[in-house]
Structures are given as C-alpha cells and as structure tokens.
Write a protein that holds these residues in place. Structure first.
Motif, PDB file in Angstrom:
ATOM      1  N   LYS A   1       4.163  23.975 -31.001  1.00  0.00           N
ATOM      2  CA  LYS A   1       4.229  22.594 -30.521  1.00  0.00           C
ATOM      3  C   LYS A   1       4.776  22.595 -29.095  1.00  0.00           C
ATOM      4  CE  LYS A   1       3.263  20.139 -34.371  1.00  0.00           C
ATOM      5  NZ  LYS A   1       3.235  21.199 -35.362  1.00  0.00           N
ATOM      6  N   THR A   2       5.704  23.493 -28.853  1.00  0.00           N
ATOM      7  CA  THR A   2       6.322  23.509 -27.523  1.00  0.00           C
ATOM      8  C   THR A   2       6.218  24.907 -26.905  1.00  0.00           C
ATOM      9  OG1 THR A   2       8.439  23.793 -28.620  1.00  0.00           O
ATOM     10  CG2 THR A   2       7.887  21.579 -27.907  1.00  0.00           C
ATOM     11  N   GLU A   3       7.234  25.709 -27.090  1.00  0.00           N
ATOM     12  CA  GLU A   3       7.301  27.001 -26.414  1.00  0.00           C
ATOM     13  C   GLU A   3       6.244  27.971 -26.947  1.00  0.00           C
ATOM     14  OE1 GLU A   3      10.568  30.533 -25.557  1.00  0.00           O
ATOM     15  OE2 GLU A   3      10.785  29.218 -27.295  1.00  0.00           O
ATOM     16  N   LYS A   4       5.482  28.558 -26.034  1.00  0.00           N
ATOM     17  CA  LYS A   4       4.482  29.555 -26.434  1.00  0.00           C
ATOM     18  C   LYS A   4       5.075  30.948 -26.250  1.00  0.00           C
ATOM     19  CE  LYS A   4       0.399  26.746 -25.414  1.00  0.00           C
ATOM     20  NZ  LYS A   4       1.114  25.470 -25.168  1.00  0.00           N
ATOM     21  N   LEU A   5       5.320  31.621 -27.359  1.00  0.00           N
ATOM     22  CA  LEU A   5       5.940  32.948 -27.282  1.00  0.00           C
ATOM     23  C   LEU A   5       4.918  34.032 -26.935  1.00  0.00           C
ATOM     24  CD1 LEU A   5       8.349  32.887 -30.370  1.00  0.00           C
ATOM     25  CD2 LEU A   5       8.932  32.610 -27.963  1.00  0.00           C
TER      26      LEU A   5
ATOM     27  N   ASN B   1      -2.037  41.849 -39.812  1.00  0.00           N
ATOM     28  CA  ASN B   1      -0.651  42.214 -39.515  1.00  0.00           C
ATOM     29  C   ASN B   1      -0.234  41.875 -38.085  1.00  0.00           C
ATOM     30  OD1 ASN B   1       0.099  43.979 -42.022  1.00  0.00           O
ATOM     31  ND2 ASN B   1      -1.957  44.634 -41.399  1.00  0.00           N
ATOM     32  N   PRO B   2       0.998  41.396 -37.914  1.00  0.00           N
ATOM     33  CA  PRO B   2       1.517  41.159 -36.563  1.00  0.00           C
ATOM     34  C   PRO B   2       1.734  42.466 -35.785  1.00  0.00           C
ATOM     35  CG  PRO B   2       2.750  39.856 -38.161  1.00  0.00           C
ATOM     36  CD  PRO B   2       1.899  40.835 -38.944  1.00  0.00           C
ATOM     37  N   THR B   3       1.799  42.316 -34.480  1.00  0.00           N
ATOM     38  CA  THR B   3       2.203  43.431 -33.623  1.00  0.00           C
ATOM     39  C   THR B   3       3.708  43.666 -33.797  1.00  0.00           C
ATOM     40  OG1 THR B   3       2.669  41.846 -31.864  1.00  0.00           O
ATOM     41  CG2 THR B   3       0.507  42.944 -31.787  1.00  0.00           C
ATOM     42  N   GLN B   4       4.185  44.739 -33.195  1.00  0.00           N
ATOM     43  CA  GLN B   4       5.628  44.990 -33.169  1.00  0.00           C
ATOM     44  C   GLN B   4       6.346  43.821 -32.487  1.00  0.00           C
ATOM     45  OE1 GLN B   4       7.730  48.912 -32.170  1.00  0.00           O
ATOM     46  NE2 GLN B   4       7.353  48.054 -30.143  1.00  0.00           N
ATOM     47  N   ALA B   5       5.792  43.365 -31.358  1.00  0.00           N
ATOM     48  CA  ALA B   5       6.396  42.219 -30.660  1.00  0.00           C
ATOM     49  C   ALA B   5       6.340  40.975 -31.553  1.00  0.00           C
ATOM     50  CB  ALA B   5       5.669  41.959 -29.343  1.00  0.00           C
ATOM     51  N   GLY B   6       5.266  40.859 -32.326  1.00  0.00           N
ATOM     52  CA  GLY B   6       5.124  39.736 -33.252  1.00  0.00           C
ATOM     53  C   GLY B   6       6.215  39.766 -34.319  1.00  0.00           C
ATOM     54  N   TRP B   7       6.396  40.918 -34.932  1.00  0.00           N
ATOM     55  CA  TRP B   7       7.436  41.048 -35.964  1.00  0.00           C
ATOM     56  C   TRP B   7       8.829  40.813 -35.386  1.00  0.00           C
ATOM     57  CZ3 TRP B   7       6.869  39.855 -40.532  1.00  0.00           C
ATOM     58  CH2 TRP B   7       5.810  40.293 -41.328  1.00  0.00           C
ATOM     59  N   LYS B   8       9.020  41.293 -34.172  1.00  0.00           N
ATOM     60  CA  LYS B   8      10.336  41.097 -33.543  1.00  0.00           C
ATOM     61  C   LYS B   8      10.621  39.601 -33.415  1.00  0.00           C
ATOM     62  CE  LYS B   8      12.913  42.635 -29.461  1.00  0.00           C
ATOM     63  NZ  LYS B   8      13.013  41.451 -28.581  1.00  0.00           N
ATOM     64  N   ALA B   9       9.624  38.860 -32.930  1.00  0.00           N
ATOM     65  CA  ALA B   9       9.799  37.414 -32.753  1.00  0.00           C
ATOM     66  C   ALA B   9      10.029  36.722 -34.099  1.00  0.00           C
ATOM     67  CB  ALA B   9       8.574  36.824 -32.055  1.00  0.00           C
TER      68      ALA B   9
END
Ligand SMILES: *[C@@H]1O[C@H](CO)[C@@H](O)[C@H](O)[C@H]1NC(C)=O
Ligand SMILES: *[C@@H]1O[C@H](CO)[C@@H](O)[C@H](O)[C@H]1NC(C)=O
Length: 353
Positions: free
Chosen positions: A281-285, A330-338
């Motif tokens: 909705k707001t911040e795009k990670l 599956n998420p990326t490593q950066a995805g899982w971290k977030a």
C-alpha cells in the motif's frame, strides 16, 4: 452455474501450482537399534533454545536427498545458492538463492543458521546442539515426505536418545507446511474442496498436537501465504496481479480457529506479510514483487531445469536482491530476510527472548 464455473477456474489455476509431489525417495536408513546413537548427541549446554524444524521448501536447508536434477532436488543445483556467501555461493539444498525461513528463524533464536539436516547427522562433524531440521522440499500434509513422517523420524531420535527429552522443555519447533504442495491439485467441487482444505489443516493441527505431546515447549506454525499471488499463478497475468484464490483464506481461517487460542502456539501470518510486500500500500521493499528472479522457460518447468543436452531451460536475473520471489514458489534470500524481520518482534515476544 456461476459458482461451478468459478470453482473450475480455481482448480485450473491451482493445477499450475503443480510441482507438488514428485515421487519421493525412501528414507529407509532407519536407525532402529544400535549404530548412530552416541554420535552427534544433543549438547544441552547451549544457551539458545533448540530448534526443531518440520515442513517444506520454505524450511528445508539441505535435508532433501541430493538426487538427480528435478523439481524437488533443484535446491542442490545451480543457480540455487548464488547469493549464499556463507556457503561459497554454492547450492546447499535450499530452494532459494541463499538463506531460507529456517535460517532466519535460527538467527532470531541466536544460532548461526538453520539446524543441521537430519539426513546429515551421522557425519562426524555434525553438531546437533542447536537442534535438527527435518523439513523436506516437496512435503505437505498429504503429499511427499510429509509432516507425519517427519515427526515419526523426530520421535525415533527421541526414543534412541539422540535427542534428549529433557532438552525439549527449552525447545522451539517450526511447522512450515506453507509452500502449498498439498494444493497442487485440488477437488473442483466446492464442497469437496472445503473438506480437502479441512483435511490439510487438520493434519497440521494434528502434527502440532503430536509435537506438544512429545514435550516441545513452543510451536511456531506458518499460515499459508496467498497461493494466488505466487509466480505460479501470476505468470498467467504477466506478473502484474494476483489470481483469485479461495483456498488460502479458508486454510488460514481453519488454523486460526483450531490453534489461535493455544498459548504455546504462535501462528506466523505469512499471508499478511507476503501480501504487504507483494501488493504494497505504501513502502515498496522490492522493485520486482511478482516476477521471480529465476524463471523456467516452460511454465510447467522449474528453476534450474536443463534439457537433455544440458542447455538451460530457465533464465536467472542479475540482482536477486531486487526480487521478492526466487522461483515460482519460494522467496529470495532478501525476500525471506524482509519477511522474517517483520515477524521477529512477535516471535521474540512470544518466546520471551
Ligand atoms: C478427507 O479425509 C477423509 C478421511 O481420511 C477422507 O475419507 C476424505 O476422502 C477426505 N476428503 C477429501 C475431499 O479429500
Ligand atoms: C502478456 O504479455 C504477452 C506478450 O507481451 C501478451 O501477448 C499477453 O496478452 C499478455 N497477457 C496478459 C494477461 O496481459
């Protein structure tokens, strides 16, 4: 008419979530009796809570046997592991470019990475003092090297005192049946679908009860992230929007109903967290929120797939950190971290650490 049509549409969509159950290898190497026992015993001196991990590719950190390249073994092949500096940027059986959910959870508990794979425990240098990982890519409740089977192996290690029962009072279990393997093929009739979802969620609840009966103190249970928003299903929309999905909501509602009031259970709301990242909705990670970093040429294919001549049947992005999804599930490593950063506070509160 309309509802039948809609249901058929869903069945079609979710078929794409294919993957699921390749035939599983046999874990026949029982350690009933002798052998194995003395080695790698759990060292109770460690201060951090021990972590016992059950589930699917979200949590598998090398437990799936390294068989010939295939959907469920892809974690052992390139390009998986490319971002994994800790392991020499090599594949380690994780279905991601690096660390997965169980690694980030372990680090929240004060460990370095996910506990060692059960399959590795007979190797001399394997230290089980941090816990054991039983998770297996391709596992569901009803399919694959499933939750029940994983808990049976756990029970056997307890029986043989490879895991000390008294350690369980300071232990945490993760139940990560959440990559949607059970929903790779679902009944098209809505009533059957409801019953099917109930069967899956009852299986998860039963697994949690078994772990509690065995003496595990705290159990973290993944809710299902929206199946409609996985690249499997968004590919049909050129990765621009989530597909309609009547499974995720029902699955999560069942789990909340059955486990929501249990004070020794924390439900990890991956649905809310994934949605907040994928449809922000707001911040795009992440710049790339639907498109996976590693994409198979054929929509039924998988990341890492080669043809008979060894030619790549996939493309892989240059900057995995800019992508939330690694492959079609599956998420990326950066995805899982977030994701785990967002859950860290509630996990620590729940565990009192
Ligand atoms: C649910 O589980 C029951 C009991 O195992 C089984 O008989 C039934 O066929 C299952 N229903 C569906 C729709 O999968
Ligand atoms: C996806 O992109 C292709 C190629 O640009 C186009 O032909 C197709 O119509 C698009 N599909 C959707 C659902 O937007």
């Amino acid at each position: 008419m309309e509802s039948l049509f809609a249901a058929a549409g869903i069945a079609f969509l979710l078929l794409l979530n294919a993957a699921g159950a390749e035939s599983r290898r046999c874990h026949c190497d029982d350690d009933d009796d002798n052998g194995g026992g003395g080695r790698g015993g759990v060292d109770s001196s460690d201060q951090s809570p021990k972590l016992f991990v059950f589930g699917d590719s979200f949590a598998d950190a090398g437990n799936t046997l390294k068989g010939p390249l295939g959907l469920n073994t892809r974690g052992w092949y390139e390009p998986c592991g490319v971002s994994d500096a800790r392991h020499g940027n090599k594949p380690t059986g994780r279905c991601s470019d690096g660390m997965v959910q169980s690694d980030f959870l372990a680090s929240i508990l004060g460990h370095k990475e996910a506990p060692p794979a059960e399959r590795m425990r007979r190797h001399d240098d394997v230290d089980l003092s941090a816990g054991v990982n039983f998770a297996d890519s391709g596992a569901g409740v009803l399919l694959g090297w499933n939750l029940d089977t994983q808990i049976d192996v756990f029970r056997r290690l307890l029986r043989h005192k490879i895991i000390d029962k008294k350690d369980l009072s300071q232990s945490v279990a993760l139940v990560a049946i959440s990559a949607g393997v059970d929903y790779s093929d679902v009944p098209s009739d809505p009533a059957d679908l409801d019953q099917y979802i109930l069967n899956v969620t009852d299986g998860i609840v039963d697994g949690v009860r078994q772990l509690q009966d065995l003496g595990v103190n705290d159990v973290l249970v993944n809710l299902l992230p929206s199946i409609g928003c996985t690249p499997w299903n968004t590919r049909a929309y050129n990765y621009t929007q989530c597909a309609r999905d009547t499974i995720t909501g029902a699955h999560n509602k069942n789990l909340k109903h059955k486990l929501g009031d249990d004070e020794s259970v924390l439900l990890l709301d991956l649905d809310t967290v994934f949605k907040g990242i994928v449809t922000p909705k707001t911040e795009k990670l992440f710049y790339h929120r639907h498109t996976p970093c590693c994409e198979s040429v054929d929509k039924e294919g998988f990341c890492g797939q080669l043809d008979g001549d060894g030619n790549q049947q996939y493309t892989v992005c240059d900057g995995p950190d800019d992508y939330f999804y690694w492959d079609n599930t599956n998420p990326t490593q950066a995805g899982w971290k977030a994701v785990m950063e967002q859950l860290e506070g509630s996990i620590k509160d729940f565990l009192g650490i």
